[in-house]
Write an enzyme that holds these catalytic residues in place. Structure first.
Site, PDB file in Angstrom:
ATOM      1  N   GLU A 141      29.250  39.542  31.533  1.00 46.74           N
ATOM      2  CA  GLU A 141      30.434  38.837  31.224  1.00 46.74           C
ATOM      3  C   GLU A 141      31.403  39.812  30.715  1.00 46.74           C
ATOM      4  O   GLU A 141      31.062  40.535  29.609  1.00 46.74           O
ATOM      5  CB  GLU A 141      30.146  37.841  30.139  1.00 46.74           C
ATOM      6  CG  GLU A 141      29.288  36.498  30.642  1.00 46.74           C
ATOM      7  CD  GLU A 141      29.084  35.516  29.543  1.00 46.74           C
ATOM      8  OE1 GLU A 141      30.023  35.590  28.739  1.00 46.74           O
ATOM      9  OE2 GLU A 141      28.130  34.605  29.766  1.00 46.74           O
TER      10      GLU A 141
ATOM     11  N   GLU B 123      22.971  35.233  26.024  1.00 47.92           N
ATOM     12  CA  GLU B 123      23.486  35.278  24.526  1.00 47.92           C
ATOM     13  C   GLU B 123      22.367  34.668  23.857  1.00 47.92           C
ATOM     14  O   GLU B 123      22.608  33.606  22.826  1.00 47.92           O
ATOM     15  CB  GLU B 123      24.923  34.655  24.350  1.00 47.92           C
ATOM     16  CG  GLU B 123      25.836  35.392  25.441  1.00 47.92           C
ATOM     17  CD  GLU B 123      27.311  35.205  24.765  1.00 47.92           C
ATOM     18  OE1 GLU B 123      27.341  34.339  24.006  1.00 47.92           O
ATOM     19  OE2 GLU B 123      28.248  35.962  25.282  1.00 47.92           O
TER      20      GLU B 123
HETATM   21  O1  AHR Z   1      32.490  32.802  29.143  1.00 49.59           O
HETATM   22  C1  AHR Z   1      32.443  32.044  28.387  1.00 49.59           C
HETATM   23  C2  AHR Z   1      31.419  32.073  27.275  1.00 49.59           C
HETATM   24  O2  AHR Z   1      31.265  33.156  26.766  1.00 49.59           O
HETATM   25  C3  AHR Z   1      29.888  31.901  27.648  1.00 49.59           C
HETATM   26  O3  AHR Z   1      29.538  30.780  28.125  1.00 49.59           O
HETATM   27  C4  AHR Z   1      29.205  32.652  26.914  1.00 49.59           C
HETATM   28  O4  AHR Z   1      28.034  33.366  27.503  1.00 49.59           O
HETATM   29  C5  AHR Z   1      30.077  33.832  26.136  1.00 49.59           C
HETATM   30  O5  AHR Z   1      29.989  33.552  24.691  1.00 49.59           O
END
Ligand code: AHR
Length: 514
Positions: A313, A191
């Protein structure tokens, strides 16, 4: 296909009615393999995900093998977890790997600034992660710090893990591991548009190019380099990276997608009404459009599909459970989460040509977890059961389906399908069909025709269902939501008839007879 839409009126008891669905599953169709990597998991140093969820240390009273809790090891094995992303998430761009090697008693304490300011003792570090993966045959996916770290630090980490000889290999050997580990997947930042450095895509592209230059392949080890990709609808991020980094320099480009809408009021994991249930499914299903649009950009710049789209994710994200540590993102897991998992995996199957990996967030005690723990107590979640029931689809050929199910709009305006399905053919010739009825009141009568075969034998049929979408497993009743044999399916010649109750997920594995 005939479909009855039941009018839902306040206060009315609605009797279960059946919708008729017909489906053709050609057992010999399809060319794209559903990579088992889309069944990947994610373990971040966040709350009780790594510490307690996986790692308790050898001296713990919780039954463990070399410090890994035994119940977690069993679950990891049963799920045949193909790939595990670590150490973050946002944590990754704050993580300095040297703090997590050497004598555990001498490792420094860290403050987890991303997640609740919790102190960690660094007892789970590089060796503990790679040994776990090696022991279970899991592909490690290392997310490397490019936010607060340095190029040399990143380069040396890769060398420490993968070099057969040289100073890093010697240090590794002095810490108890002579042979290098295998490492394929490397994420260069996380991110980077947000917690990973708040960069603009143009700037990040150059940072990526710089770091990836020094993260070298070692003899016998080739890296698959994954660039930090877009969140949700940020198509510009994908376009800029495809232009400025390009297919020659990256193997994968990530995408993050969560179901939360409005970060200050995400809703609770268990206290939701029917409208909210369908709205969550609508948001989850929207990943289809998001994936399609990112792929369209990638197709333009990379028509030969060299670069994989890695959804590293994804999952549900609700308000933290009252009474839990703020910043630890602990949430219960209901039958609604199971639905989100099934519908999302179905979508990944359809894009198997470009979607080469996906990692649900996260494996234990955080967000849409596979298991929850409380000290020595342990339970498997409804989401875990979907992943287990979908195992036959791993590395099987996706059989394209033409599903003509009705669609309605949820309260948040997002379309929701009234029925979904996915099918695949395994290397041994067996065919697995997963059927999803997300409707809360209506059952489905599903007629499946398998053209080109004389008959079929059902090898296994399982169902996951519950009387309400809020159904959960608790430490007192850990099997309240669990798969059961599915009896409402009959085979006749090349035909299958199945009856799905409301709120149900079914997987049928069959062997066609020619
Ligand atoms: O999964 C939780 C968080 O969500 C992670 O650390 C981040 O990459 C995303 O914003």
């Amino acid at each position: 296909m005939k479909h009855i839409i039941i009018p839902v009126a306040l206060g009315l008891a609605i009797s279960a009615q059946a919708a008729d669905i017909s489906l053709t599953v050609d057992p010999y169709a399809g060319t794209d393999t559903i990579s088992r990597m889309v069944y990947g998991q994610f373990a971040e140093h966040l709350g009780a995900c790594v510490y307690e969820g996986i790692w308790v240390g050898e001296d713990s009273p919780i039954p463990n093998t070399k410090g890994y809790r035994n119940d977690a090891l069993k679950a990891l094995r049963e799920l045949k977890v193909p790939v595990l992303r670590w150490p973050g998430g946002c944590f990754a761009d704050d993580y300095h790997w040297r703090d997590g090697i050497g004598d555990p008693a001498k490792r420094p304490t860290l403050i987890n600034n991303n997640w609740g300011g919790t102190q960690e003792d660094n007892s789970f570090g590089t060796h503990e992660f790679f040994n776990l993966c090696e022991m279970l045959g899991i592909e490690p996916y290392l997310s490397v710090n490019i936010g607060s770290g340095a190029v040399q630090e990143a380069a040396q980490w890769i060398e420490y893990v993968t070099a057969p000889n040289g100073p890093m290999a010697a240090e590794r050997a002095a810490n108890g591991r002579r042979e290098p580990w295998k490492l394929k997947y490397v994420g260069i930042g996380n991110e980077s548009w947000g917690c990973g450095g708040n960069m603009r895509p143009e700037y990040y592209s150059d940072v990526y190019r710089r770091y990836s230059t020094y993260m070298r392949n070692q003899p016998g080890n080739t890296l698959y380099r994954i660039a930090s990709g877009a969140s949700d609808y940020d198509y510009n991020w994908t376009a800029v990276l495809m232009d400025r980094v390009g297919a020659g320099r990256m193997d994968g480009l990530s995408l993050h997608y969560y179901t939360a809408e409005g970060w200050n009021n995400k809703g609770t994991a268990t206290g939701f009404d029917d409208d909210k249930y369908y709205s969550t499914l609508g948001k989850a299903l929207e990943i289809d459009t998001v994936i399609r649009r990112h792929i369209a950009i990638m197709d333009e710049k990379d028509p030969k599909a060299h670069v994989g789209l890695m959804v590293d994710e994804w999952g549900t994200w609700y308000d933290e459970e009252p009474g839990t540590t703020p910043g630890h993102l602990f949430q219960q897991n209901t039958m609604r989460d199971a639905m989100v998992a099934a519908l999302t995996l179905d979508i990944f199957h359809r894009y198997s040509e470009r979607v080469r990996m996906a990692n649900i967030a996260q494996i234990a005690n955080v967000l849409q977890a596979m298991w929850l723990t409380k000290g020595e107590k342990f339970l498997l979640t409804p989401t875990y059961h979907v992943f287990r029931m979908y195992l036959p689809h791993q590395d099987a050929v996706n059989i394209p389906l033409d599903i003509k199910a009705p669609v309605f709009k949820a309260a948040n305006g997002r379309p929701v399908v009234e029925f979904d399905a996915t099918a695949s053919r395994a290397a041994d010739g067996s065919v697995s069909i997963s059927l999803v009825n997300p409707m809360l009141k209506e059952s489905d009568k599903v007629a499946i025709e398998l053209p080109g075969i004389k008959g079929l034998d059902i090898e296994r049929a399982e169902i996951l269902t519950a009387s309400a979408p809020q159904a959960i497993n608790t430490f007192e009743k850990p099997d309240a939501v669990a798969p059961a044999p599915f009896k409402d399916v009959k085979a006749k010649g090349s035909h299958l008839d199945a009856k799905l109750p409301p709120l149900s997920i079914v997987t049928i594995t069959l062997r066609p007879r020619k």
